[in-house]
Scaffold this active site. Structure first.
Site, PDB file in Angstrom:
ATOM      1  N   GLU A  63       6.545   4.703   7.274  1.00 48.78           N
ATOM      2  CA  GLU A  63       6.126   5.884   6.504  1.00 48.78           C
ATOM      3  C   GLU A  63       6.957   7.109   6.890  1.00 48.78           C
ATOM      4  O   GLU A  63       7.016   7.494   8.057  1.00 48.78           O
ATOM      5  CB  GLU A  63       4.642   6.146   6.735  1.00 48.78           C
ATOM      6  CG  GLU A  63       3.765   5.119   6.044  1.00 48.78           C
ATOM      7  CD  GLU A  63       2.291   5.300   6.324  1.00 48.78           C
ATOM      8  OE1 GLU A  63       1.493   4.728   5.562  1.00 48.78           O
ATOM      9  OE2 GLU A  63       1.927   5.989   7.286  1.00 48.78           O
ATOM     10  N   THR A  95      -7.389  11.837   0.656  1.00 51.71           N
ATOM     11  CA  THR A  95      -7.790  13.051  -0.082  1.00 51.71           C
ATOM     12  C   THR A  95      -6.742  13.495  -1.074  1.00 51.71           C
ATOM     13  O   THR A  95      -6.969  14.419  -1.848  1.00 51.71           O
ATOM     14  CB  THR A  95      -8.025  14.200   0.920  1.00 51.71           C
ATOM     15  OG1 THR A  95      -6.851  14.388   1.739  1.00 51.71           O
ATOM     16  CG2 THR A  95      -9.214  13.914   1.804  1.00 51.71           C
ATOM     17  N   THR A 133       1.870  -9.070  11.858  1.00 54.61           N
ATOM     18  CA  THR A 133       2.277  -7.880  11.147  1.00 54.61           C
ATOM     19  C   THR A 133       1.126  -7.434  10.275  1.00 54.61           C
ATOM     20  O   THR A 133       0.068  -8.041  10.268  1.00 54.61           O
ATOM     21  CB  THR A 133       3.509  -8.148  10.282  1.00 54.61           C
ATOM     22  OG1 THR A 133       3.852  -6.932   9.624  1.00 54.61           O
ATOM     23  CG2 THR A 133       3.247  -9.202   9.243  1.00 54.61           C
ATOM     24  N   THR A 179       0.868  -1.191   0.000  1.00 55.69           N
ATOM     25  CA  THR A 179       0.000   0.000   0.000  1.00 55.69           C
ATOM     26  C   THR A 179       0.902   1.236   0.000  1.00 55.69           C
ATOM     27  O   THR A 179       1.291   1.717  -1.049  1.00 55.69           O
ATOM     28  CB  THR A 179      -0.981  -0.010   1.193  1.00 55.69           C
ATOM     29  OG1 THR A 179      -0.263  -0.309   2.398  1.00 55.69           O
ATOM     30  CG2 THR A 179      -2.061  -1.056   0.984  1.00 55.69           C
ATOM     31  N   ASN A 216       0.024  10.720   5.915  1.00 57.25           N
ATOM     32  CA  ASN A 216      -1.242  10.348   6.542  1.00 57.25           C
ATOM     33  C   ASN A 216      -2.268  11.469   6.537  1.00 57.25           C
ATOM     34  O   ASN A 216      -3.460  11.217   6.650  1.00 57.25           O
ATOM     35  CB  ASN A 216      -0.968   9.827   7.956  1.00 57.25           C
ATOM     36  CG  ASN A 216      -0.346   8.449   7.908  1.00 57.25           C
ATOM     37  OD1 ASN A 216      -1.022   7.464   7.648  1.00 57.25           O
ATOM     38  ND2 ASN A 216       0.957   8.371   8.110  1.00 57.25           N
ATOM     39  N   LYS A 256       4.174  -6.922   3.805  1.00 56.34           N
ATOM     40  CA  LYS A 256       3.879  -5.533   3.484  1.00 56.34           C
ATOM     41  C   LYS A 256       3.628  -4.808   4.789  1.00 56.34           C
ATOM     42  O   LYS A 256       3.178  -5.384   5.780  1.00 56.34           O
ATOM     43  CB  LYS A 256       2.679  -5.399   2.547  1.00 56.34           C
ATOM     44  CG  LYS A 256       1.337  -5.851   3.091  1.00 56.34           C
ATOM     45  CD  LYS A 256       0.572  -4.881   3.948  1.00 56.34           C
ATOM     46  CE  LYS A 256       0.350  -3.550   3.272  1.00 56.34           C
ATOM     47  NZ  LYS A 256      -0.447  -2.629   4.175  1.00 56.34           N
TER      48      LYS A 256
END
Length: 383
Positions: A257, A383, A178, A144, A378, A167
């Protein structure tokens, strides 16, 4: 190119589930039934796929296939979402000629949306037509917000192989497993022994990862063994399985991230392994410590803070903390060169070594630095 173990074949394609148009639907199919072990999130808001997996696991029947979609979590979607998940498994079962209860399903992506079943119905049968031995597209299709696919493999002395994919990049603070990890092996392994050992291996690997302190609704890990390459020594197999899962766990932490640095916390001198893991994971999850790592700031006081609230037993009068191999605290602050330690922290991996001074147990956890990029990713997720 990473080849799957004997008797496993994979396929992946773009079904249109991801708005980006990237590959988002993938399956691995075994030529023979698999012994398997599983762990799924303890979240009270667990997704449909986790609930179905638990039912299959309790039934104790062998698996033949794993089917994963990315881009849609199918979580918080009610009875309709559960029906969609079951249908997804049945579609692959029909395509490869196996019972629906031998297909493990998994979904990842945005929470709160039903699966686009027209796209799933169109895509799943096509997977069966393009099965091949390579694992690479399978690893890519489950991504993702990951920046790279994650694979790991080991070969046993008898020639049996283990290949794992995973992932995970955000919403990572596993409470059992995970985000996703699947390990495939051609070894013949006793299912009871595998299942008995699996929770401990998960605790020392995927449950020792944290990126942001948020536990996913869809966390899942499974190991499948199809016996195509013959019997393996149980101890050797379990050691190799833990090595594969540890490798994948570290890759997940490194790819957090917005992350630029892998954060490793090694704890010794704990009263129990559970305490060691608790202390290590609390430190790795601390936003303050993660921010210090990002800024190359050897602020070891944040380690003391995290240890103090972790719940793990410690002896402050003999506690030790090292940063990048430099002793900074032993019962009291030590003299060191902050500039030297800061320079040492300018690395791909920053390591904190901690001795709780109350026992002989040890444990390790992995996280990453906290950057402004994490907030940007995030803030813009849907959006």
């Amino acid at each position: 190119m990473t080849a799957l173990p004997q008797g496993f074949r994979a396929a992946a394609l773009a079904a249109g589930i991801k708005p980006s148009g990237k590959i988002d639907l993938t399956a691995v199919v075994s030529d023979s039934p698999c012994a398997w072990a599983f762990a799924g999130t303890r979240s009270a808001a667990a997704a449909a796929c986790v609930g179905r997996a638990r039912q299959l696991y309790a039934a104790g029947l062998p698996l033949r296939a794993v089917l994963v979609n990315a881009g849609n979590a199918n979580a918080a979607t009610g009875a309709g979402g559960a029906a969609d998940d079951a249908e997804m498994g049945a579609l692959l079962a029909q395509a490869v000629g196996t019972p629906p209860e031998s297909v493990l399903t998994a979904s990842t992506g945005v929470i709160g949306h039903r699966l686009p079943m027209a796209k799933v119905r169109s895509g799943v049968p096509k997977l069966a037509e393009h099965l091949q031995s390579a694992a690479d597209l399978h690893a890519q299709a489950i991504m993702t917000t990951d920046t790279r696919p994650k694979t790991a493999e080991r070969t046993l002395p008898g020639g049996q192989r283990l290949v794992g994919v995973a992932k995970g990049s955000g919403m990572i603070h596993p409470d059992m497993a995970t985000m996703f990890s699947f390990v495939y092996s051609d070894a013949a392994v006793d299912q009871a022994a595998l299942r008995a050992a699996f929770p401990g291996i998960v605790a020392r690997t995927f449950n020792a990862v944290t990126v942001d302190g948020d536990t996913s609704t869809n966390d899942m890990t499974a190991a499948l063994c199809n016996a195509q390459a013959g019997a393996a020594d149980t101890a050797e197999f379990l050691q190799a399985l833990e090595e594969v899962m540890r490798d994948l766990a570290r890759q997940i932490a490194r790819d957090g991230e917005g992350a630029g640095t892998l954060l490793t916390v090694r704890v010794t001198g704990a009263a129990s392994e559970a305490d060691a893991l608790l202390a290590a994971r609390t430190c790795a999850a601390s936003p303050l410590l993660k921010s210090a790592v990002h800024g190359r700031d050897p602020n070891w006081g944040r380690v003391i803070m995290a240890l103090g609230r972790s719940g793990a037993r410690l002896n402050l009068d003999n506690l030790r903390v090292d940063v990048q191999g430099v002793p900074v605290f032993h019962a009291e602050p030590l003299t060191y060169d902050p500039g030297q330690v800061s320079a040492a922290m300018n690395a791909e991996e920053v390591v904190f070594d901690i001795d709780l001074a109350v026992g002989q147990a040890k444990g390790e956890a992995w996280g990453c630095d906290l950057s402004a990029e994490y907030v940007r990713i995030n803030a813009d997720y849907t959006t």
